[in-house]
Design a protein around this motif. Structure first.
Motif, short mmCIF file in Angstrom:
data_model
loop_
_atom_site.label_atom_id
_atom_site.label_comp_id
_atom_site.label_asym_id
_atom_site.label_seq_id
_atom_site.Cartn_x
_atom_site.Cartn_y
_atom_site.Cartn_z
N THR A 1 0.84 -1.19 0.00
CA THR A 1 0.00 0.00 0.00
C THR A 1 0.88 1.24 0.00
O THR A 1 2.06 1.18 0.37
N LYS A 2 0.32 2.33 -0.41
CA LYS A 2 1.05 3.59 -0.48
C LYS A 2 1.30 4.13 0.93
O LYS A 2 0.40 4.15 1.76
N TYR A 3 2.54 4.54 1.20
CA TYR A 3 2.86 5.13 2.50
C TYR A 3 2.32 6.55 2.55
O TYR A 3 2.64 7.39 1.70
N ASN A 4 1.48 6.80 3.54
CA ASN A 4 0.85 8.12 3.62
C ASN A 4 1.38 8.97 4.78
O ASN A 4 0.85 10.05 5.04
N GLY A 5 2.41 8.47 5.49
CA GLY A 5 3.03 9.29 6.52
C GLY A 5 2.17 9.50 7.74
O GLY A 5 2.32 10.53 8.41
N GLU A 6 1.28 8.57 8.08
CA GLU A 6 0.43 8.73 9.24
C GLU A 6 1.25 8.57 10.52
O GLU A 6 2.25 7.85 10.56
N LEU A 7 0.77 9.20 11.61
CA LEU A 7 1.48 9.17 12.88
C LEU A 7 1.57 7.76 13.43
O LEU A 7 2.57 7.40 14.07
N ALA A 8 0.56 6.94 13.17
CA ALA A 8 0.57 5.56 13.68
C ALA A 8 1.75 4.77 13.14
O ALA A 8 2.22 3.83 13.78
N ASP A 9 2.25 5.15 11.96
CA ASP A 9 3.39 4.45 11.37
C ASP A 9 4.73 4.96 11.92
O ASP A 9 5.75 4.28 11.81
N GLU A 10 4.71 6.16 12.48
CA GLU A 10 5.96 6.73 13.01
C GLU A 10 6.25 6.27 14.43
O GLU A 10 7.41 6.26 14.86
N ILE A 11 5.23 5.89 15.17
CA ILE A 11 5.42 5.46 16.55
C ILE A 11 5.97 4.04 16.56
O ILE A 11 5.37 3.11 16.01
N GLY A 12 7.13 3.84 17.16
CA GLY A 12 7.75 2.52 17.22
C GLY A 12 6.98 1.60 18.15
O GLY A 12 6.75 1.92 19.32
#
Length: 424
Positions: free
Chosen positions: A7-18
């Motif tokens: 899927t296309k990476y949309n830069g959501e905050l949920a993806d930035e939180i380890g």
């Protein structure tokens, strides 16, 4: 056939939180042992692994946890705009996809029909399970913290002063014996064959001859390279889970669980030839898979030390190891005994003559079997101190007077230091 969806990476905050950092912040909730302290985080959740409680734990972690500055600013903004619930649902979905949690779909019939942030009435009862991947990660983090406090960055295998034949050599050689690893020392083998043939040639009167003789290598000429002999160890952790482990204003059980998880990770990754077993003792005793330690909570009230030792000795007797040891973590005097007919004899005051004599007899059986008992005491009651000193004297083990905060340091130092001792 396994499929991968891109899927296309949309830069959501949920993806930035380890997720690993998030799991570490949730560890007090995930490893809850039933201790009630209004000053500690997640206490109102009572350790219940429901989806609603997980959402609340995530909310507290996001609101009060430590994050990078730009993530902290976005979290504060989302909380002010009321968008935190959507982020929590996205994090739960990521945790499930990456196998940190497993959601029981059977108890959650409405989950698929509801939209994020709009939990249905039946969804409050939906439950989740912490996976082995999460528990292994929490054990690794605990081990990392413990070894860091000891000033150790790594640990090897159990070194001894004996020598054996193996792949890793130390430069010395000896004559081959049946059963050795055939790690031949070519130079020493040829030298022995040449010397023997030269002596035979001279004995036959061939000294001064210019004839060429072939070199015959025979069994007595074989020499093998030696390596440092490394022993294996079988360990049983005896963990007291009687109710006193969470009484008296202190949680003693959760730190003990963390240490057992860290020890399991250390043995599995650094000492693959070793074994680790876990025995819980309370009114009775039972063996529990080490992988389940984080899910265990405090049990009944009494302390059946003798039954725990008996079960631990039975487990170790099945192990063909050079070193066999029991690591006992307790905070109470023996106060229960399993009678021959299966009934449990109890004395809440502890140090009952019958209970004490039977328990010490089991200690003597461990000594005769060559099993070492090291005891880590989380209390300083005079009766308990006297009992543990007798156990240590009988088994030539050690007794450590420690606290929940320092238990891990003492246990790891004892375990690692023992690897440097000679095995006779």
């Amino acid at each position: 056939m396994k499929r991968i969806r891109y899927t296309k990476y949309n830069g959501e905050l949920a993806d930035e939180i380890g997720l690993e950092d998030l799991m570490q912040q949730l560890s007090d909730y995930l490893l809850d042992s039933g201790f009630q302290d209004p000053m500690m985080r997640f206490q109102e959740l009572n350790g219940e692994h429901s989806l609603e409680n997980l959402r609340e734990a995530l909310r507290q972690a996001l609101e009060t946890g430590e994050f990078e500055q730009h993530i902290r600013e976005q979290l504060d903004q989302m909380a002010a705009e009321g968008e935190l619930e959507q982020l929590i649902e996205q994090l739960i979905e990521r945790m499930e996809q990456q196998d940190y949690i497993r959601i029981d779909q059977a108890n959650d019939p409405s989950r698929m029909a509801t939209t994020p942030g709009s939990a249905g009435e039946g969804e409050t009862q939906a439950r989740f399970e912490v996976t082995d991947k999460s528990l292994d990660f929490l054990g690794y983090k605990t081990l990392q913290d413990l070894l860091g406090s000891l000033g150790r960055s790594s640990a090897g295998r159990h070194d001894t002063f004996h020598q054996a034949t193996g792949v890793e050599t130390n430069g010395s050689t000896r004559q081959y014996e049946f059963g050795d690893t055939l790690n031949l020392d070519a130079n020493a083998t040829l030298a022995a064959a040449i010397t023997a043939q030269a002596e035979r040639f001279i004995g036959e009167g061939g000294e001064g001859s210019t004839s060429i003789w072939p070199i015959e290598v025979d069994y007595p000429h074989l020499h093998v390279q030696q390596s440092d002999y490394q022993s294996s160890c079988a360990t049983v952790v005896m963990l007291d889970c009687s109710h006193s482990m969470i009484l008296y204003g202190e949680d003693r059980f959760t730190p003990a669980k963390r240490v057992a998880m860290a020890l399991s990770h250390l043995i599995r990754t650094q000492y693959p030839g070793d074994t680790l077993s876990l025995v819980l003792f309370h009114d009775s005793a039972e063996e529990v898979p080490v992988s389940q330690i984080a899910r265990v909570k405090v049990g009944p009230h009494y302390t059946n030390t003798r039954e725990g030792l008996r079960l631990a000795r039975s487990i170790l007797n099945r192990q063909r190891k050079e070193m066999r040891q029991i690591v006992m973590i307790t905070d109470g005097k023996p106060s229960a005994l399993t009678l021959p007919d299966g009934r449990i004899y109890k004395n809440a005051f502890g140090l009952d003559p019958l209970v004490l004599s039977e328990t010490l007899e089991e200690v003597a059986r461990c000594r005769r079997a060559g099993i070492l008992i090291n005891t880590f005491m989380l209390a300083s009651d005079p009766g308990l101190v006297q009992f543990v000193q007798r156990v240590s004297a009988m088994c030539r083990g050690k007794a450590y007077f420690t606290t929940p905060q320092t238990l891990g340091n003492y246990l790891m130092m004892d375990f690692l230091n023992r690897k440097m001792k000679t095995v006779h």
